[in-house]
Design a protein around this motif. Structure first.
Motif, short mmCIF file in Angstrom:
data_model
loop_
_atom_site.label_atom_id
_atom_site.label_comp_id
_atom_site.label_asym_id
_atom_site.label_seq_id
_atom_site.Cartn_x
_atom_site.Cartn_y
_atom_site.Cartn_z
N MET A 199 -0.54 5.37 16.39
CA MET A 199 0.92 5.41 16.33
C MET A 199 1.36 6.22 15.12
SD MET A 199 1.69 1.52 15.01
CE MET A 199 0.77 0.83 16.39
N MET A 200 2.64 6.56 15.10
CA MET A 200 3.21 7.27 13.97
C MET A 200 3.43 6.30 12.81
SD MET A 200 3.63 10.41 15.13
CE MET A 200 4.88 11.22 14.16
N ILE A 201 3.22 6.77 11.59
CA ILE A 201 3.51 5.94 10.42
C ILE A 201 5.02 5.83 10.26
CG2 ILE A 201 3.33 5.75 7.91
CD1 ILE A 201 0.66 7.14 8.05
N GLY A 202 5.52 4.61 10.28
CA GLY A 202 6.96 4.39 10.13
C GLY A 202 7.29 3.96 8.72
N ALA A 203 8.46 4.37 8.25
CA ALA A 203 8.85 4.06 6.87
C ALA A 203 10.06 3.15 6.79
CB ALA A 203 9.12 5.35 6.10
N LYS A 204 10.60 2.73 7.93
CA LYS A 204 11.80 1.91 7.91
C LYS A 204 11.53 0.54 7.28
CE LYS A 204 14.32 4.98 10.00
NZ LYS A 204 15.35 5.73 9.25
N ILE A 205 10.38 -0.03 7.60
CA ILE A 205 9.99 -1.32 7.03
C ILE A 205 8.74 -1.09 6.18
CG2 ILE A 205 9.26 -3.68 7.52
CD1 ILE A 205 10.75 -3.53 10.14
N MET A 206 8.80 -1.48 4.93
CA MET A 206 7.69 -1.21 4.01
C MET A 206 7.25 -2.50 3.33
SD MET A 206 10.17 0.70 1.29
CE MET A 206 11.18 1.25 2.69
N GLY A 207 6.04 -2.48 2.82
CA GLY A 207 5.57 -3.61 2.04
C GLY A 207 6.27 -3.64 0.69
N VAL A 208 6.47 -4.83 0.14
CA VAL A 208 7.14 -4.95 -1.16
C VAL A 208 6.45 -6.02 -1.99
CG1 VAL A 208 8.83 -6.59 -0.21
CG2 VAL A 208 9.35 -5.35 -2.33
N ALA A 209 6.31 -5.73 -3.29
CA ALA A 209 5.72 -6.69 -4.21
C ALA A 209 6.37 -6.51 -5.58
CB ALA A 209 4.21 -6.48 -4.32
N VAL A 210 6.62 -7.63 -6.25
CA VAL A 210 7.20 -7.60 -7.59
C VAL A 210 6.21 -8.24 -8.55
CG1 VAL A 210 9.15 -8.25 -9.04
CG2 VAL A 210 9.51 -7.77 -6.61
N LYS A 211 5.78 -7.47 -9.55
CA LYS A 211 4.82 -7.98 -10.53
C LYS A 211 5.44 -7.82 -11.92
CE LYS A 211 1.18 -6.05 -7.60
NZ LYS A 211 0.11 -5.01 -7.51
#
Length: 213
Positions: A168-180
């Motif tokens: 599939m195509m790499i989608g950027a609408k939903i991304m992983g998020v982390a706060v350190k």
């Protein structure tokens, strides 16, 4: 005389039995109704409790994001293969993101963001769920289009639960998020790559911000 007395006693006994059955039946119906009402109240309570828990869980990351952040770096973290082309594109994009700032704040139950210090402005709301972030612009550009635009047209392979592989195509609408602590990371997964040792994670693209407020 005794025969009539016995008949009267029998009728009284039958009448008493009928009344007892009727009373028992009413009691059983009322008990069942009360039980059903208790079960319904319990289900409503448990459902409300689960919703509150999920809402708090979703908002943990959203709350940690509150404040102002400045662009730090955009890197391709490869694991199972060479990503020289993506690295070159990421370096070019990073040079254009210098000075980019993201501000996050909360108003009521809604979480807002604003993109600052770039030509393309953006303002809207954001949501987090299960370690993922999605921006919902009210005006201006899509933030993923500014940060991860260079991955458009790039394919990735995903290993499905049944062992099959989907491309599939790499989608950027939903991304992983982390706060350190003082760092905010936004990431795109690059999927899987087949190696002599089997399927390995290809890596990810990480865009990091440092907290300034």
């Amino acid at each position: 005389m005794h025969f009539q007395t016995d008949r009267i006693k029998a009728k009284i006994l039958i009448l008493f039995s009928v009344l007892m059955l009727a009373f028992t039946g009413c009691t059983s119906v009322e008990y069942q109704q009360m039980q059903n009402e208790r079960d319904t109240r319990r289900e409503v309570y448990e459902d409300a409790r689960r919703k509150r828990f999920h809402k708090r869980s979703r908002n943990v990351i959203a709350n940690h994001m509150l404040g102002k952040w400045q662009f730090l770096e955009l890197v391709v973290e490869e694991r199972g293969g060479s990503e020289d082309i993506l690295k070159t594109k990421a370096a070019l994009t990073a040079s254009k993101l210098e000075g980019l700032r993201l501000r996050f704040w909360k108003n009521g139950d809604n979480y807002f963001y604003r993109l600052e210090n770039v030509i393309a402005k953006s303002y809207g709301t954001y949501t987090t769920r299960g370690g993922h972030l999605q921006f919902h612009p009210i005006s201006g550009s899509q933030i993923p289009d500014l940060i991860f635009n260079f991955v458009k047209g790039t394919h990735k392979q995903v290993l499905l639960s049944d062992g099959e592989v989907d491309t599939m195509m790499i989608g950027a609408k939903i991304m992983g998020v982390a706060v350190k602590e003082t760092q905010l990371d936004l990431a795109l997964d690059l999927g899987m790559v087949l190696s002599p040792d089997g399927w390995l994670r290809r890596g990810n693209i990480r865009c990091s911000f440092q907290r300034i407020e």
